[in-house]
Design a protein around this motif. Structure first.
Motif, PDB file in Angstrom:
ATOM      1  N   SER B  84      82.913  23.951  97.497  1.00 49.66           N
ATOM      2  CA  SER B  84      83.826  25.103  97.566  1.00 49.66           C
ATOM      3  C   SER B  84      83.804  25.949  96.297  1.00 49.66           C
ATOM      4  O   SER B  84      84.334  27.067  96.276  1.00 49.66           O
ATOM      5  CB  SER B  84      85.257  24.622  97.818  1.00 49.66           C
ATOM      6  N   GLN B  85      83.189  25.423  95.240  1.00 48.42           N
ATOM      7  CA  GLN B  85      83.106  26.173  93.996  1.00 48.42           C
ATOM      8  C   GLN B  85      81.811  26.983  93.888  1.00 48.42           C
ATOM      9  O   GLN B  85      81.572  27.639  92.869  1.00 48.42           O
ATOM     10  CB  GLN B  85      83.239  25.235  92.794  1.00 48.42           C
ATOM     11  N   THR B  86      81.013  26.938  94.932  1.00 46.06           N
ATOM     12  CA  THR B  86      79.856  27.833  95.008  1.00 46.06           C
ATOM     13  C   THR B  86      80.359  29.261  95.054  1.00 46.06           C
ATOM     14  O   THR B  86      81.132  29.625  95.948  1.00 46.06           O
ATOM     15  CB  THR B  86      79.015  27.526  96.257  1.00 46.06           C
ATOM     16  N   SER B  87      79.938  30.066  94.088  1.00 46.31           N
ATOM     17  CA  SER B  87      80.490  31.413  93.972  1.00 46.31           C
ATOM     18  C   SER B  87      79.764  32.152  92.858  1.00 46.31           C
ATOM     19  O   SER B  87      78.908  31.598  92.167  1.00 46.31           O
ATOM     20  CB  SER B  87      81.985  31.329  93.651  1.00 46.31           C
ATOM     21  N   VAL B  88      80.127  33.405  92.687  1.00 46.59           N
ATOM     22  CA  VAL B  88      79.707  34.159  91.510  1.00 46.59           C
ATOM     23  C   VAL B  88      80.928  34.290  90.596  1.00 46.59           C
ATOM     24  O   VAL B  88      81.993  34.726  91.036  1.00 46.59           O
ATOM     25  CB  VAL B  88      79.170  35.557  91.870  1.00 46.59           C
ATOM     26  N   TYR B  89      80.754  33.888  89.358  1.00 42.54           N
ATOM     27  CA  TYR B  89      81.862  33.867  88.399  1.00 42.54           C
ATOM     28  C   TYR B  89      81.701  34.999  87.389  1.00 42.54           C
ATOM     29  O   TYR B  89      80.625  35.188  86.825  1.00 42.54           O
ATOM     30  CB  TYR B  89      81.895  32.526  87.666  1.00 42.54           C
TER      31      TYR B  89
END
Lengths: 112, 113
Positions: B84-89
């Motif tokens: 769930s922390q797959t993302s663009v930060y």
């Protein structure tokens, strides 16, 4: 819950055309910021509008803040391929609520 | 003037691994922010800082930690990575007033597999 709705979600136009994108809410904001984001990069601030009814111009881009400070629009005249990107609006809550509410953006493609 | 610098640009993690996303700014801005950006979800605030030694939670802080030991640096720590922390930060900073005129870094694309 404060929401900012942006429309349209996607827009594909030819170079030289005019366009308007919208940022709407049922909430009042103390200010509203517009950003442009290009692929692989972070958003870049274009303008901040603060006063109800305010109009700001940045070359071919015209930004307007609604009289009631609940909505805003961005008009681009004679669009160019360099205008391609994701346009994001972000409203700052009024009063003691300094929370920044982001819209989902309008993805603009300007074709040569 | 470099502005806001984020490293790394890309990273792949396995579930349960830990990592730190680095963010530094050279504009002497008091305010710093960490956002994540997911398709269809927009930008969500994870943590923010109003100055060295002061941090606070944003909208989606679970699974993350931050520290602000200097004005320049604001690292984001993922302790036990989850899909769930797959993302663009994105890291951002601002001067003057909180939440006004944000300067963003170029982002870190993170995949947790």
């Amino acid at each position: 819950t404060q929401l900012l709705e942006q429309s349209p979600q996607f827009l594909s136009i030819q170079e030289g055309e005019n366009l308007t994108v919208y940022c709407n809410s049922s909430s009042v904001f103390s200010s509203l910021q517009w950003y442009r984001q290009e692929p692989g990069e972070g958003p870049v601030l274009l303008v901040t509008v603060v006063t109800g009814g305010e109009v700001k111009k940045l070359k071919r881009l015209t930004f307007q803040f609604g009289d009631a400070r609940k909505d805003s629009s961005l008009h681009i005249t004679a669009a160019q391929p360099g205008d391609t990107g994701l346009y994001l609006c972000a409203g700052e809550g009024a009063g003691n609520n300094r929370k920044l509410i982001w819209g989902l953006g309008t993805s603009l493609a300007v074709n040569p | 003037n470099a502005g806001v610098t984020q490293t790394p640009k890309f990273r792949i993690l396995k579930i349960g691994q830990s990592m730190t996303l680095q963010c530094t700014q050279d504009m002497n801005h008091n305010y710093m922010y960490w956002y994540r950006q997911d398709p269809g979800m927009g930008l969500k605030l994870i943590y923010y800082s109003v100055g060295a030694g002061i941090t606070d939670k944003g909208e989606v802080p679970n699974g993350y930690n931050v520290s602000r030991s200097t004005t320049e640096d604001f690292p984001l720590r993922l302790e036990l990575a989850a899909p769930s922390q797959t993302s663009v930060y994105f890291c951002a900073s601002s001067y003057g007033q909180f939440n006004e005129k944000l300067f963003f870094g170029s982002g870190t694309q993170l995949s947790v597999l």
